[in-house]
Design a protein around this motif. Structure first.
Motif, PDB file in Angstrom:
ATOM      1  N   GLU A  71       0.832  -1.206   0.000  1.00  0.00           N
ATOM      2  CA  GLU A  71       0.000   0.000   0.000  1.00  0.00           C
ATOM      3  C   GLU A  71       0.866   1.255   0.000  1.00  0.00           C
ATOM      4  O   GLU A  71       0.589   2.224  -0.705  1.00  0.00           O
ATOM      5  N   ALA A  72       1.937   1.217   0.808  1.00  0.00           N
ATOM      6  CA  ALA A  72       2.789   2.401   0.938  1.00  0.00           C
ATOM      7  C   ALA A  72       3.552   2.684  -0.345  1.00  0.00           C
ATOM      8  O   ALA A  72       3.616   3.824  -0.812  1.00  0.00           O
ATOM      9  N   VAL A  80       9.030  10.439   1.170  1.00  0.00           N
ATOM     10  CA  VAL A  80       8.604   9.235   1.883  1.00  0.00           C
ATOM     11  C   VAL A  80       9.423   8.037   1.403  1.00  0.00           C
ATOM     12  O   VAL A  80       9.580   7.813   0.201  1.00  0.00           O
ATOM     13  N   ILE A  81       9.966   7.265   2.323  1.00  0.00           N
ATOM     14  CA  ILE A  81      10.711   6.059   1.983  1.00  0.00           C
ATOM     15  C   ILE A  81       9.751   4.879   2.052  1.00  0.00           C
ATOM     16  O   ILE A  81       9.286   4.499   3.130  1.00  0.00           O
ATOM     17  N   GLN A 116      12.571  -5.116   4.278  1.00  0.00           N
ATOM     18  CA  GLN A 116      11.249  -5.562   3.815  1.00  0.00           C
ATOM     19  C   GLN A 116      11.358  -6.867   3.034  1.00  0.00           C
ATOM     20  O   GLN A 116      10.537  -7.779   3.214  1.00  0.00           O
ATOM     21  N   LEU A 117      12.389  -6.985   2.178  1.00  0.00           N
ATOM     22  CA  LEU A 117      12.585  -8.204   1.406  1.00  0.00           C
ATOM     23  C   LEU A 117      12.906  -9.378   2.327  1.00  0.00           C
ATOM     24  O   LEU A 117      12.456 -10.513   2.090  1.00  0.00           O
ATOM     25  N   LYS A 118      13.668  -9.126   3.398  1.00  0.00           N
ATOM     26  CA  LYS A 118      14.002 -10.187   4.354  1.00  0.00           C
ATOM     27  C   LYS A 118      12.755 -10.736   5.033  1.00  0.00           C
ATOM     28  O   LYS A 118      12.633 -11.949   5.275  1.00  0.00           O
ATOM     29  N   THR A 238      -8.511  -0.301   3.571  1.00  0.00           N
ATOM     30  CA  THR A 238      -7.391   0.530   3.149  1.00  0.00           C
ATOM     31  C   THR A 238      -7.877   1.946   2.869  1.00  0.00           C
ATOM     32  O   THR A 238      -9.037   2.158   2.506  1.00  0.00           O
ATOM     33  N   ASN A 239      -7.005   2.909   3.088  1.00  0.00           N
ATOM     34  CA  ASN A 239      -7.296   4.280   2.668  1.00  0.00           C
ATOM     35  C   ASN A 239      -6.265   4.756   1.639  1.00  0.00           C
ATOM     36  O   ASN A 239      -6.163   5.931   1.348  1.00  0.00           O
ATOM     37  N   ARG A 240      -5.509   3.806   1.118  1.00  0.00           N
ATOM     38  CA  ARG A 240      -4.548   4.085   0.053  1.00  0.00           C
ATOM     39  C   ARG A 240      -4.968   3.288  -1.184  1.00  0.00           C
ATOM     40  O   ARG A 240      -4.832   2.066  -1.220  1.00  0.00           O
ATOM     41  N   HIS A 241      -5.458   3.981  -2.146  1.00  0.00           N
ATOM     42  CA  HIS A 241      -6.002   3.330  -3.339  1.00  0.00           C
ATOM     43  C   HIS A 241      -5.098   3.565  -4.544  1.00  0.00           C
ATOM     44  O   HIS A 241      -4.256   4.474  -4.547  1.00  0.00           O
TER      45      HIS A 241
END
Length: 622
Positions: A71-72, A80-81, A116-118, A238-241
């Motif tokens: 989502e991010a 933003v990272i 994140q991949l780990k 979700t609030n991220r579309h």
């Protein structure tokens, strides 16, 4: 039913297409995206061994690639990272970028990427190919390997960001990657692939086992459950579309509530969830179906999307198209001989039965128009969901009432087509505003015409007036353009008047009769010109504007100018001379005057020309 629910149902009905690449007629490739995936233009492809060692690398011409997303990362912007889970920019996935001039920002981006991949690798859903990519990226040798393979270049130990004159003196011709990414080279997007040596092996972005691995992993991370206003289920929300709805570079969103300091929802709600709550899976399915449909069959004019689809059968007759594009029985080699509007409606109805029979009784047809006023917001300008029988009946009524005989070139091959029926909405824009009209004007007209087709509203009078004005001025355009404009304008006027295409000898309306007179004069003069191999405009065409404004005065001039042409044709002109006298006899004394003509004069003009053309063909056959 809401448009979101309709799109979600479409996604569920077409699950067999998920992840499968399709190609449209314009060679554009597209895919029905899996949940938690998006597309990105890749610039570099790095191929690895199953053990996570570097194998090779190559530069890509911005190839559209299916990638997993959170989502991010799907909505990341500014500082933003938010790394993508697998494929990403050099600034995220290259751990040794700091050794070649990278800043603290790039170090933080890589740390977030590898962490994140780990988490994915450590989950029970990890795939072997994901493990290979993790093994490679944690070595932090990506930039080094790309430099050694002549993909990237350095100067004084730092990565060259831009290929300027100084670099050209050093290395020569511009390297391929710097042509694809002209500036800010660390923004080059990298996609990874793993070569195992298996026969007919799929690339990692085409491997359904890989993307299902991420779907299963990411779904376990979703926690916040709310009532989904679309499906009615209590599921993770979700609030991220999604963005990238119309194309890969599209930043506009249909649903957004990130403006916490403005008036998006404050003043009525404490949070956006109080206004509306939409499930993550629901949002993903609906937006992915929308992207797929737009690529598959949407019509995009100046960023405005016109989309028509069926829930259980995606492809459905488009209300904006003409009958020649819809069904071959209306094409040039099978022109229907129509005597009445009722007979014509029956023929149209027969042509539509193929669509009707392929849809279930519960199937709906959806019409959606989208456009954006800003780069960040996309709006629904028009949406209708109709039961399929009602929809098809409306289409039949449109084609049966807004019909005329059309003969013009169409398509990329400019093939001449001849058909009865309603023109396409694009062609109506052509008639009203010309072939070089601004796209913004055309998309506005197409939006205004949809309610006329779907809801049975009257065609806006300004559109009809504009088309009538252009059709009455043939000398302002090429002959082919005028003939096309004329037939389309007649279709629009016929929708209002309902007089039909076939010449009606019982109509005594003065405008209709004046139009017939003009057609006979035009036919006689053009016949005489053609006998001597000429091709110039007739007086009827040259004085058409004056004729529509002052018909009696102009008719006297046109009629007087016919004398040399009648002399040239001799007895051959007798029938046409007699026809003009018969038409003039139908006028009442009071109506044979100089009052301006209305649009029915074009119907009389065109119908009379069609009748004369048919009569000539019949005489040739005898």
């Amino acid at each position: 039913m809401s448009w979101l629910q309709s799109l979600k149902e479409t996604y569920d009905s077409n699950h067999e297409h998920i992840g499968k690449e399709l190609t449209r007629a314009n060679d554009k490739k597209f895919t029905l995206l899996p949940i938690s995936h998006t597309t990105q233009n890749a610039h570099i492809e790095i191929t690895l061994t199953p053990d996570g060692d570097f194998h090779s690398a190559k530069v890509l011409e911005k190839e559209n690639t299916l990638i997993p997303t959170t989502e991010a990362s799907a909505s990341r912007a500014g500082r933003v990272i938010a790394p993508y889970p697998l494929h990403d920019k050099l600034s995220y996935c290259a751990g040794d970028l700091v050794d070649y001039g990278g800043s603290e920002k790039e170090k933080n981006q890589f740390d977030a990427y590898i962490a994140q991949l780990k988490n994915w690798v450590d989950s029970r859903h990890c795939h072997n190919k994901i493990m290979a990519i993790y093994t490679y990226t944690k070595k932090r040798t990506t930039i080094k390997d790309l430099i050694e393979n002549n993909i990237l270049y350095i100067d004084n130990g730092e990565l060259i960001q831009k290929w300027d004159k100084t670099v050209e003196d050093m290395y020569g011709e511009k390297a391929p990657i710097y042509k694809v990414v002209p500036s800010d080279i660390i923004a080059a997007f990298v996609r990874f692939n793993v070569r195992t040596g298996v026969a007919n092996e799929k690339a990692i972005w085409e491997d359904d086992a890989v993307y299902q691995s991420f779907i299963n992993y990411y779904n376990e991370l979703l926690r916040d459950e709310e009532l989904c206003y679309v499906s009615g289920e209590v599921i993770p929300s979700t609030n991220r579309h999604a963005n990238k709805i119309r194309h890969a570079a599209d930043k506009a969103k249909l649903i957004s509530s990130n403006d916490t300091s403005g008036y998006t929802y404050r003043g009525r709600f404490d949070s956006s969830d109080e206004a509306v709550s939409i499930g993550y899976i629901t949002s993903q399915k609906a937006h992915n179906a929308l992207k797929w449909l737009i690529n598959k069959q949407g019509d995009v004019i100046d960023e405005r999307v016109f989309l028509v689809w069926g829930n259980d059968m995606v492809e459905i007759i488009n209300p904006a198209e003409d009958l020649a594009s819809t069904n071959p029985i209306f094409s040039a080699d099978k022109i229907i001989k129509i005597d009445t509007l009722e007979n014509y409606a029956n023929e149209v109805s027969k042509a539509m039965k193929g669509y009707s029979g392929d849809l279930s009784h519960t199937s709906n047809v959806n019409i959606l128009v989208l456009d954006s006023a800003t780069t960040g917001r996309l709006s629904v300008l028009y949406y209708r969901s109709l039961e399929k029988e009602l929809y098809l009946n409306k289409i039949i009524h449109w084609h049966a009432t807004c019909q005329w005989l059309h003969r013009y070139k169409k398509g990329e091959d400019k093939k001449e087509i001849v058909f009865y029926g309603a023109p396409s909405t694009k062609d109506i824009g052509f008639a009203a505003y010309g072939s070089h009209a601004n796209k913004k004007v055309i998309k506005g007209l197409m939006s205004r015409m949809l309610p006329c087709i779907i809801d049975g509203r009257k065609i806006p009078s300004d559109i009809v007036r504009s088309a009538l004005s252009r059709a009455s001025n043939p000398v302002s355009m090429d002959r082919w353009e005028w003939l096309k404009t004329l037939s389309i304008t007649c279709a629009l006027i016929n929708r209002q008047e309902g007089l039909g295409v076939t010449l009606n000898n019982d109509i005594n309306d003065r405008s209709y009769l004046f139009g017939r007179l003009l057609a006979v004069a035009h036919n006689l003069e053009s016949w005489a010109i053609n006998t001597q191999g000429g091709s110039r405009r007739t007086n009827a065409e040259r004085y058409m504007v004056n004729f529509s404004n002052k018909p009696l005065q102009t008719w006297k001039n046109i009629y007087g100018s016919l004398t040399p042409y009648k002399d040239r044709l001799g007895y051959k002109a007798t029938k046409l001379e007699q026809l003009m006298l018969e038409i003039m006899d139908r006028f009442s004394y009071e109506e044979f005057n100089d009052q301006p003509l209305d649009g029915k004069y074009l119907l009389g003009f065109s119908s009379q020309l069609i009748a004369l053309d048919q009569r000539n063909k019949n005489e040739e056959e005898i």
